[in-house]
Design an enzyme around this catalytic site. Structure first.
Site, short mmCIF file in Angstrom:
data_model
loop_
_atom_site.label_atom_id
_atom_site.label_comp_id
_atom_site.label_asym_id
_atom_site.label_seq_id
_atom_site.Cartn_x
_atom_site.Cartn_y
_atom_site.Cartn_z
NE ARG A 79 -2.35 0.78 3.67
CZ ARG A 79 -3.28 0.58 4.87
NH1 ARG A 79 -4.46 0.45 4.63
NH2 ARG A 79 -2.88 0.75 6.07
CE LYS A 181 -1.68 4.59 6.49
NZ LYS A 181 -3.69 4.88 7.03
CD GLU A 217 -11.87 5.91 4.98
OE1 GLU A 217 -11.20 4.98 6.32
OE2 GLU A 217 -10.87 6.09 4.12
C1 LIG Z 1 -5.27 4.00 7.95
C2 LIG Z 1 -6.81 3.88 7.54
C3 LIG Z 1 -7.16 3.32 7.51
C4 LIG Z 1 -7.46 1.90 8.31
O1 LIG Z 1 -6.44 0.90 7.57
P1 LIG Z 1 -5.87 -0.37 8.02
O2 LIG Z 1 -4.98 -0.93 6.82
O3 LIG Z 1 -6.63 -1.25 8.00
O4 LIG Z 1 -5.33 -0.34 9.44
C5 LIG Z 1 -8.78 3.63 7.71
N1 LIG Z 1 -8.92 5.23 6.85
C6 LIG Z 1 -8.12 5.93 6.70
C7 LIG Z 1 -8.32 6.40 6.32
C8 LIG Z 1 -6.82 5.13 6.95
O5 LIG Z 1 -5.65 6.54 6.14
#
Ligand SMILES: *Cc1c(COP(=O)(O)O)cnc(C)c1O
Length: 337
Positions: A79, A181, A217
């Site tokens: 990722r 991210k 989300e």
């Molecule tokens: C990191 C993140 C998550 C959670 O992802 P994981 O891989 O489960 O830790 C969810 N939403 C956002 C916006 C994130 O930055």
């Protein structure tokens, strides 16, 4: 340094070691551990001006036998590299990524919370564009660093449900960087997050930026719901950050709990469909959602004070695997030592 593991929240703590590697003239150096928690970067760094940076979050788990587990770090590496490509940054080779993670965990070994405390060691990999620059283009040089600290619950309450509020703001644009991210998404979420907290909600829930009718989300965690007839449902959208925890739960709900699983649109006007709901992510783990405030209505799912039975089972399965108490699907766990 005396640490009360049970009292930890999600706060920065300076540990002795972090890892740092530099990308210059088209190549990464091999990187090294350092005790210096400050980054010395050029004033022209694109990370500072144009948000050319991305990050990851993963945890090291103290097992009953004293060894340490990493949960799907290959997925974090993949990722990070998808985020890097979206922002025109060089990929970090998986081997360098995993070496950095393992070295940082072992160097700070005494700060990995012992099994049974509920706490974990949170690792923060960070990739930033640096070097002299002022025009809007990719940086000439990059830094990849990993630091860590012991943490407890991300949302106060842990497995006690907390409440969320639907925001009018958007977190990310449909063809923007929602799936990467990157810090920019978080910069955009600070104000809505503050407003939610000022009204006593844990955080806000974002709707799809195009129609504002479907749940996206929870800002730093993905959303899931358990329907009245026990389907595990989670939103599908190109502007959601693809949570590794969410994909793990999709697998576990189906393979271990025997639930039907669906990734589909989750209309905000049909919350009654769900008997339980939660937020999931590395930091949030599984945080049950008590209720959601949407405009002038407050919808309660299972209960405002107790976790629902399906959410509890998912939590037990996920954390059982992470801490080494339950058998892990192939490739999910790397034991550090
Ligand atoms: C990191 C993140 C998550 C959670 O992802 P994981 O891989 O489960 O830790 C969810 N939403 C956002 C916006 C994130 O930055």
């Amino acid at each position: 340094m005396e640490i009360n593991w049970a009292e930890l929240g999600f706060d920065y703590m300076k540990l002795p070691y972090r890892f740092i590697a530099h990308f210059k003239n088209g190549a990464w150096d091999s990187g090294q551990l350092t005790e210096d928690e400050f980054l010395h970067i050029h004033e022209g760094s694109t990370a500072l001006h144009y948000g050319q940076q991305c990050f990851e979050g993963l945890k090291a788990y103290g097992r009953k036998d004293g060894k340490i587990n990493l949960f799907r770090p290959d997925q974090n590496s993949a990722r990070l590299n998808r985020s890097a490509r979206r922002l025109l940054m060089p990929e970090v080779p998986e081997e360098l990524f995993l070496t950095a993670i393992k070295q940082v965990v072992l160097a700070n070994r005494e700060f990995v919370p012992p099994y049974g405390t509920g706490a974990t060691l949170y690792l923060r990999p960070l990739l930033i564009g640096v070097g002299p620059n002022i025009g809007v283009h990719a940086a000439p040089e990059y830094i990849f660093t990993v630091f860590c600290m012991p943490v407890g619950a991300y949302f106060k309450g842990g497995l006690t449900p907390t409440n969320f509020i639907v925001s009018d703001y958007d977190r990310a644009a449909p063809k923007g960087t929602g799936a990467a991210k990157v810090g920019g998404n978080y910069a955009a979420s600070l104000l809505p997050g503050e407003e939610a907290k000022a009204r006593n909600f844990s955080d806000c829930i974002y709707l799809d930026p195009e129609t504002h009718t479907k749940i996206e989300e929870v800002g730093s965690a993905n959303f899931f719901g358990i329907t009245q007839d026990e389907q595990f449902v989670t939103p599908k959208s190109p502007s959601i950050l693809p949570s590794i925890t969410k994909y793990s739960l999709l697998f576990l709900a189906k393979e271990r709990l025997g639930l039907e699983t669906l990734e589909e649109d989750v209309p905000i006007n049909n919350l009654a469909r769900f008997k339980e709901a939660g937020a999931c992510g590395t930091a949030a783990v599984i945080s049950p959602i008590g209720g959601i405030q949407y405009e002038d209505k407050f919808h309660v799912f299972y209960s405002e004070s107790e976790v629902g039975p399906v959410t509890q089972k998912l939590y037990d399965e996920l954390t059982g695997i992470q801490f080494g108490d339950k058998p892990a699907p192939t490739g999910w766990i790397i034991t550090v030592d």
